[in-house]
Design a protein around this motif. Structure first.
Motif, mmCIF file in Angstrom:
data_model
loop_
_atom_site.group_PDB
_atom_site.id
_atom_site.type_symbol
_atom_site.label_atom_id
_atom_site.label_comp_id
_atom_site.label_asym_id
_atom_site.label_seq_id
_atom_site.Cartn_x
_atom_site.Cartn_y
_atom_site.Cartn_z
ATOM 1 N N GLY A 11 -32.548 14.443 48.667
ATOM 2 C CA GLY A 11 -31.438 15.360 48.402
ATOM 3 C C GLY A 11 -31.721 16.241 47.205
ATOM 4 O O GLY A 11 -32.673 16.012 46.452
ATOM 5 N N SER A 36 -33.878 17.289 41.947
ATOM 6 C CA SER A 36 -34.223 16.555 43.145
ATOM 7 C C SER A 36 -33.420 15.274 43.062
ATOM 8 O O SER A 36 -33.749 14.369 42.283
ATOM 9 N N GLU A 72 -33.534 24.467 45.337
ATOM 10 C CA GLU A 72 -34.251 25.497 44.576
ATOM 11 C C GLU A 72 -34.338 26.798 45.371
ATOM 12 O O GLU A 72 -34.134 27.894 44.836
ATOM 13 N N THR A 79 -33.366 13.109 45.155
ATOM 14 C CA THR A 79 -34.244 12.095 45.731
ATOM 15 C C THR A 79 -34.716 11.101 44.670
ATOM 16 O O THR A 79 -35.057 9.965 44.993
ATOM 17 N N LYS A 80 -34.751 11.550 43.432
ATOM 18 C CA LYS A 80 -35.369 10.759 42.363
ATOM 19 C C LYS A 80 -34.307 9.892 41.676
ATOM 20 O O LYS A 80 -33.782 9.007 42.299
ATOM 21 N N ASP A 83 -34.920 22.400 35.499
ATOM 22 C CA ASP A 83 -35.051 21.317 36.463
ATOM 23 C C ASP A 83 -34.889 20.030 35.663
ATOM 24 O O ASP A 83 -35.766 19.639 34.897
ATOM 25 N N SER A 141 -32.486 18.713 50.191
ATOM 26 C CA SER A 141 -33.609 18.246 49.376
ATOM 27 C C SER A 141 -33.595 19.042 48.071
ATOM 28 O O SER A 141 -32.898 20.060 47.962
ATOM 29 N N GLY A 142 -34.405 18.599 47.124
ATOM 30 C CA GLY A 142 -34.530 19.351 45.874
ATOM 31 C C GLY A 142 -35.051 20.757 46.129
ATOM 32 O O GLY A 142 -34.560 21.736 45.557
ATOM 33 N N LEU A 143 -36.038 20.866 47.016
ATOM 34 C CA LEU A 143 -36.608 22.189 47.277
ATOM 35 C C LEU A 143 -35.632 23.084 48.036
ATOM 36 O O LEU A 143 -35.602 24.301 47.819
ATOM 37 N N TYR A 174 -43.243 21.163 38.792
ATOM 38 C CA TYR A 174 -43.462 20.379 40.011
ATOM 39 C C TYR A 174 -44.255 21.217 41.013
ATOM 40 O O TYR A 174 -43.951 22.394 41.230
HETATM 41 C C1 PLP Z 1 -39.419 15.835 43.693
HETATM 42 C C2 PLP Z 1 -39.148 16.958 42.775
HETATM 43 C C3 PLP Z 1 -38.680 18.189 43.253
HETATM 44 C C4 PLP Z 1 -38.503 18.473 44.729
HETATM 45 O O1 PLP Z 1 -37.468 17.719 45.282
HETATM 46 P P1 PLP Z 1 -37.457 17.196 46.819
HETATM 47 O O2 PLP Z 1 -36.213 16.360 46.859
HETATM 48 O O3 PLP Z 1 -38.710 16.425 47.040
HETATM 49 O O4 PLP Z 1 -37.383 18.407 47.675
HETATM 50 C C5 PLP Z 1 -38.411 19.175 42.323
HETATM 51 N N1 PLP Z 1 -38.595 18.977 41.003
HETATM 52 C C6 PLP Z 1 -39.049 17.815 40.517
HETATM 53 C C7 PLP Z 1 -39.245 17.658 39.042
HETATM 54 C C8 PLP Z 1 -39.344 16.776 41.367
HETATM 55 O O5 PLP Z 1 -39.825 15.621 40.880
#
Ligand code: PLP
Length: 387
Positions: A214, A201, A85, A203-204, A179, A80-82, A106
């Motif tokens: 991711g 992230s 991080e 995921t976005k 980020d 995940s993004g977190l 975020y």
């Molecule tokens: C969603 C998001 C994250 C966290 O990512 P996850 O994939 O939800 O763990 C970090 N930074 C930004 C700017 C985000 O939008």
């Protein structure tokens, strides 16, 4: 190795790490689900792989692609993004170190730092990093080891001059982490502007279809990469093979998606800015946005996120529940348009902190649908909310 002629962003996005499968000729490399790999004699590995947490060919292909699209030497993919991080921060910081964090980071990043890293012994200070005077004041108070910025930021779309912040951070010996989730490398390359590390992230926008979670860390610093890769291996927050493959597939169309997201968002931001039912509109593509000129200089498009304010929190909530094409949901960056009410959704965890957002604010993640349909949806929802 992909063709040396793949230099342009879109060529790299399609080809980097995507050589046809050597044994079968499959143009799309297969997804490798195997958790373990045969050894032809003890320690005699065929392609460097022994165990799935340490390495997996599908993840390696994605990591190659991730590095290529950010213009980095190295890329790492996480669950995940977190997770990305967390691995980065614990790799480069030690208890006693200090983070200077942008004041509209975020919410989950703030939660990770304040609830996990602060108890570990790291300190955090928060400042408006888009304001050079605020940065100077923060640095005069104490010296951070790491500066963490989002630009454009979430959800207020503040814009920070990455090259200037990199110079300021480096002058005090701090690393600059960007980020780049909102802009994506299709529109902005922080490493080329002087940043040390980029996180995402995935995921976005990278995944782009709201079907995978991711994260990624990209850098050209071999030491930062080695430490982060060790944490990826030792703590194990890797992306699974199918997630890695979905992310790779998404990235191939990132360039054209970002063009369409940006064009649709620009039309919507302009319409909202001229609408008497709407208060402030936050979009870096508007000439009236305070960060417009910096954004125009460091980005090749303004992205797909637009935030708007209504007169009251009640109106913002009513608007959020009245759209039909914009789906009310957390997250952003998918092909479908999403609407988020930050105060009670994505940013609920920072309510009452220095990162709190206005209760009049609504964030739109503008998708790639026909823009006239999206405008009609916004229009009817504004009617309902302001009736
Ligand atoms: C969603 C998001 C994250 C966290 O990512 P996850 O994939 O939800 O763990 C970090 N930074 C930004 C700017 C985000 O939008």
């Amino acid at each position: 190795m992909s063709s040396p002629l793949a230099r342009d962003f879109n060529s790299l996005a399609v080809h980097a790490g995507q050589d046809p499968d050597a044994s079968t000729g499959a143009v799309i490399p297969p997804v490798h689900f195997s958790s373990t790999f045969v050894q032809d004699g003890i320690g005699n590995l065929r392609d460097g792989y022994d165990y799935g947490r340490a390495g997996n060919p599908t993840r390696a292909a994605l990591e190659h692609q991730l590095a290529a699209i950010e213009g980095a030497e190295f890329g790492l993919s996480f669950a995940s993004g977190l997770a990305a991080e967390d691995a980065l921060l614990r790799a480069v910081l030690r208890p006693g170190d200090e983070i200077l964090l942008g004041n509209d980071a975020y919410g989950g990043t703030y939660r990770l730092i304040s609830k996990i890293l602060v108890p570990w012994g790291v300190t955090v200070r928060v400042a408006d990093l888009s304001d050079p005077t605020a940065v100077e004041n923060a640095l005069a108070e104490s010296t951070p080891n790491l500066v963490w910025v989002e630009t454009p930021s979430n959800p207020l779309l503040r814009v920070t001059d990455i090259a200037a912040l990199a110079r300021t951070a480096h002058a005090v010996g701090a690393l600059l982490v960007v980020d780049n989730t909102f802009a994506t490398p299709a529109l902005q390359r922080p490493l080329a502007l002087g940043a040390d590390v980029v996180v995402h992230s995935a995921t976005k926008y990278l995944g782009g279809h709201s079907d995978v979670v991711g994260g990624a860390v990209m850098t050209s610093d071999a030491d930062i990469h080695a430490k982060t890769k060790f944490l990826q291996f030792a703590a194990g927050a890797v992306s699974g093979p199918l997630d890695a493959w979905l992310t790779t597939r998404g990235i191939k169309t990132l360039g054209i998606r970002m063009e369409r997201h940006s064009a649709n968002a620009q039309r919507i931001a302009e319409a909202l800015a001229g609408d008497p039912r709407v208060g402030a509109v936050h979009y870096p593509g508007l000439a009236t946005h305070p960060g417009h000129e910096i954004a125009a200089a460091q980005m090749t498009g303004f992205g797909g996120i637009v935030s708007l304010e209504l007169s009251t929190g009640a109106q913002a909530r009513a608007f959020s529940e009245a759209t039909t094409l914009f789906t009310l949901a957390e997250s952003l960056g998918g092909v479908e348009s999403l609407l988020n009410y930050p105060d009670a959704m994505t940013h609920a965890s920072v309510r009452g902190t220095e990162l709190a957002v206005p209760e009049t604010l609504v964030r739109l993640s503008v998708g790639i649908e026909g823009v006239d349909d999206l405008l009609a949806d916004i229009d009817q929802a504004l009617d309902t909310a302001t009736r």
